[in-house]
Write a protein that holds these residues in place. Structure first.
Motif, PDB file in Angstrom:
ATOM      1  N   ARG A   3      42.622  36.565  41.738  1.00  8.61           N
ATOM      2  CA  ARG A   3      41.293  36.300  40.536  1.00  8.61           C
ATOM      3  C   ARG A   3      41.016  37.654  39.869  1.00  8.61           C
ATOM      4  O   ARG A   3      40.641  37.676  38.710  1.00  8.61           O
ATOM      5  N   SER A   4      40.981  38.855  40.509  1.00 10.38           N
ATOM      6  CA  SER A   4      40.684  39.964  40.060  1.00 10.38           C
ATOM      7  C   SER A   4      41.711  40.425  38.868  1.00 10.38           C
ATOM      8  O   SER A   4      41.501  40.984  37.964  1.00 10.38           O
ATOM      9  N   ARG A   5      43.152  40.044  39.456  1.00 14.63           N
ATOM     10  CA  ARG A   5      44.111  40.291  38.256  1.00 14.63           C
ATOM     11  C   ARG A   5      43.904  39.416  36.940  1.00 14.63           C
ATOM     12  O   ARG A   5      43.968  39.947  36.016  1.00 14.63           O
ATOM     13  N   GLY A   7      41.073  38.442  35.848  1.00 13.86           N
ATOM     14  CA  GLY A   7      39.863  39.087  35.117  1.00 13.86           C
ATOM     15  C   GLY A   7      40.177  40.020  34.316  1.00 13.86           C
ATOM     16  O   GLY A   7      40.108  40.132  33.291  1.00 13.86           O
ATOM     17  N   THR A   8      41.091  40.933  35.076  1.00 14.07           N
ATOM     18  CA  THR A   8      41.375  42.361  34.466  1.00 14.07           C
ATOM     19  C   THR A   8      42.293  42.046  33.064  1.00 14.07           C
ATOM     20  O   THR A   8      42.169  42.597  32.156  1.00 14.07           O
TER      21      THR A   8
END
Lengths: 336, 363
Positions: A3-5, A7-8
């Motif tokens: 998920r952070s990927r 988001g980024t």
């Protein structure tokens, strides 16, 4: 961590779109400082010439490039899903050219009778053309077993439509034909605020519908048999998918003419950026990616050989075609 | 009776483009039962399965699931009762095995298909059940065919169906995974009352796992019943129109063609010691005779399939004069005698006599 990927990736895309929007408004044959642009957009008093350039020319044009680019990338993504083929796209399958042909016909007919064609009528004409070309492609896909043959037949349809369009454009005699000529090669120039309003209504609405379809699209990615077993009405789904992607590419063609390779290159690049093909991430991602891609290409088309302007397809092809070659090489490798 | 069946068909004819391939199919199975379709390649097993799962409209008749005609059900309703493992190649881009399994939750998730904690738990359970937890983060396209097949089973399981339909699920699996795969299916049918319909090429496995077997032959279901009813002697050869080799229905023993002609070797064997020798002789293309074997001997099925002649005795009977005579005749006729036995218990004396006889003959 996934998920952070995502988001980024979104942050990168949004920043890219914003930055390119700014650069597109600032740069050109007349360079305008960013502070000046902010002043103008903020409604403050500024240089009158600058205000005109920004508000009447560059800003609507940049917005159009962003919106249409997004729509085009999304249209490509839908077609790739539909045909289970990563190099399907509205341009390569001849759909853009079909739309172009009918729009050219309508415009020439209208010019002959000195009638002004409204944006909406243009979109409708383009949609009719897109559907005709799409119909051909679908019939071909029934006959052709191999996907590569389908692509080839799409390219041929594109050539035929382009040839007829050129024929019409060449023999239509009118002062405005110069515009028509530019448009038939693909260009974001000459976009008015009215155009922007209409295109954003059509494209945003369609994009929203596509986003609502992200769950069925994910089922369809598993192949038709499994999709059917998951409870998807495949027939209906296919019809809706064709309609939505045709509306998107028709809208783009109506305003900017045929723009090549965005539909193939952008979904692929976005997929690599996100590391997933899940529609719920891909649909907004493709839209932003297409926006950024077209902003960049339009910037280059305007600035590179200023004051001469390149056609948008010239620039998108330079960036897009290598991506297609890359995809084909990788697919070959995967199949061993 | 058919009312008790979870799935049954009535006068079903299936085929493509209006041309019936198999007519008048009458199948039925209850909750928790396993039904296997067998039959030669191209017989139409897949066509039948496709019709049962509503991927192909029946030309005549109807399929009933849980008492209702399947074409009257909504897509979602059917997908909660029935899941599938097909032979279609799935090529999802950039999806991990975990993602692929999770697509089985499709009928249960909301508008955007977002998985809840509960969904994740069920996906995890399904992966554990088929022992693919370690593949969870692996790219699906990078896995082997056997692994893909197990991922697809986990996917079908986490769809939480009452019935799973599998088209040749064991084709790409090695021995270990074949057994593992089928035992997972068997366990599910026992513990979750899951009904299973599948097509198999492995007749031995079909005979072991199935509650019912349907044989597809020509344009009909030739036989439908329990494995005991199906596998009568000689039926498999007839079903598959085998012209080469042989199949023993009782033991599942499969052998290549026997070498024909006058036997040149006599194999004195029994208790499983002879089979390897028979097969070696078959490979070398030498005709042989075997004996004296009790018909319940381990060596008997392959001897019967491979030997030019078998001297045999009914189970649990003494060797009679007649068999001894025939054995001696064959020993005289053959150029070579191979003895693979070292001890045959109480009945050994007769065999011992034959060994002595052969030695006297200088063979």
């Amino acid at each position: 961590m996934k998920r952070s990927r995502y988001g980024t990736a979104y942050v990168i895309l949004v920043l890219l779109v914003l930055a390119l929007l700014a650069v597109n408004v600032c740069a050109g044959s007349v360079s305008i400082p960013f502070s000046e642009v902010m002043k103008i957009l903020g409604g403050n008093q500024a240089d009158a010439v600058f205000t005109d350039i920004v508000l009447q020319i560059r800003f609507p044009r940049a917005l159009a490039a962003a919106i249409l680019g997004g729509g085009l990338a999304l249209s490509g993504y839908l077609l790739q899903t539909f045909f289970h083929n990563p190099i399907a796209g509205p341009f390569i399958l001849g759909i853009s050219s079909g739309a172009k042909l009918v729009v050219a016909l309508v415009m020439v007919a209208a010019l002959g009778r000195a009638v002004q064609v409204s944006s909406l009528a243009m979109i409708l004409a383009a949609f009719a053309g897109a559907m005709i070309a799409m119909g051909f492609v679908l019939v071909m896909s029934r006959v052709m077993e191999q996907m590569s043959m389908l692509i080839v037949s799409g390219v041929m349809i594109g050539y035929i439509c382009t040839a007829i369009t050129d024929f019409i454009v060449t023999f239509a005699d009118d002062a405005e034909i110069v515009n028509l000529h530019n448009w038939s090669k693909g260009s974001f120039s000459g976009i008015s605020w009215d155009n922007v309003l209409v295109m954003s209504a059509v494209i945003f609405l369609t994009t929203f519908c596509v986003f609502l379809m992200s769950k069925p699209i994910s089922a369809y990615q598993m192949g038709e048999s499994y999709a059917r077993n998951m409870g998807l009405n495949v027939q209906l789904f296919r019809v809706v998918l064709v309609l939505l992607s045709s509306i998107l590419s028709a809208c783009v063609t109506a305003f900017a003419g045929p723009v090549s390779f965005v539909g193939i290159a952008v979904p692929h690049l976005v997929k690599s950026l996100f590391g997933t093909a899940k529609p719920i991430w891909m649909i907004p991602g493709c839209f932003l990616g297409g926006a950024a891609f077209c902003l960049l290409c339009d910037l280059l088309a305007r600035v590179l050989f200023a004051p001469t302007e390149l056609s948008i397809s010239t620039v998108t092809a330079i960036f897009g075609a290598p991506v297609v070659i890359f995809i084909m090489i990788r697919r070959k490798k995967e199949r061993g | 009776m058919s009312e008790m069946n979870y799935l049954y068909t009535e006068g079903l004819s299936v085929g493509y483009h209006g041309v019936p391939l198999i007519r008048n199919i009458a199948l039925g199975l209850k909750r928790g039962e396993i039904l296997t379709l067998i039959g030669p390649n191209g017989a139409g097993k897949t066509t039948i399965l496709k019709s049962l799962i509503r991927q192909l409209a029946p030309l005549e008749g109807a399929v009933f699931l849980d008492g209702r005609e399947i074409h009257s059900m909504g897509g979602k309703e059917l997908s909660r009762k029935l899941s599938v493992v097909l032979t279609d190649r799935v090529r999802p881009e950039l999806m991990t095995c975990g993602d692929v399994v999770a697509t089985g939750r499709y009928p249960y998730t909301g508008r955007f298909g977002v998985l809840t904690e509960e969904d994740r738990r069920i996906v995890h359970e399904a992966m554990e059940l088929v022992h693919i937890q370690e593949l969870s983060e692996r790219d699906f396209l990078q896995t082997s065919d056997g692994q893909k097949q197990r991922v697809m089973l986990a996917r079908a399981i986490c769809q939480e169906p009452d019935l799973i339909v599998l088209d040749e699920p064991t084709s790409f699996l090695d021995m270990k995974y074949k057994l593992e795969f089928l035992s997972i299916i068997q366990n599910m049918s026992r513990t979750r009352n899951l009904s299973v319909i599948m097509s198999l090429h492995e007749l031995d496995l079909a005979g072991r796992i199935s509650d019912k077997i349907a044989c597809v032959k020509g344009d009909r279901i030739d036989r439908f019943g329990t494995p005991e009813e199906i596998f009568s002697e000689g039926y498999v050869q007839e079903l598959y129109r085998m012209t080469v080799g042989s199949y023993d229905e009782r033991t599942g023993n499969l052998e290549l063609d026997a070498v024909k002609g006058e036997p040149e070797v006599f194999v004195l064997s029994g208790n499983g010691s002879g089979t390897a020798v028979y097969r070696r002789l078959q490979r070398e293309g030498r005709a042989f005779a075997a004996g004296i074997l009790w018909e319940n001997d381990l060596d008997y099925p392959s001897a019967k399939a491979l030997a030019a002649e078998v001297v045999s005795v009914k189970p649990f009977c003494r060797i009679a004069e007649r068999e001894m005579e025939r054995a001696k005749e064959l020993i005289e006729q053959c150029r070579q005698v191979i003895c693979t036995m070292d001890n045959a218990g109480e009945f050994y004396q007769e065999l011992q006599e034959l060994i002595e006889y052969a030695k006297r003959q200088g063979k």
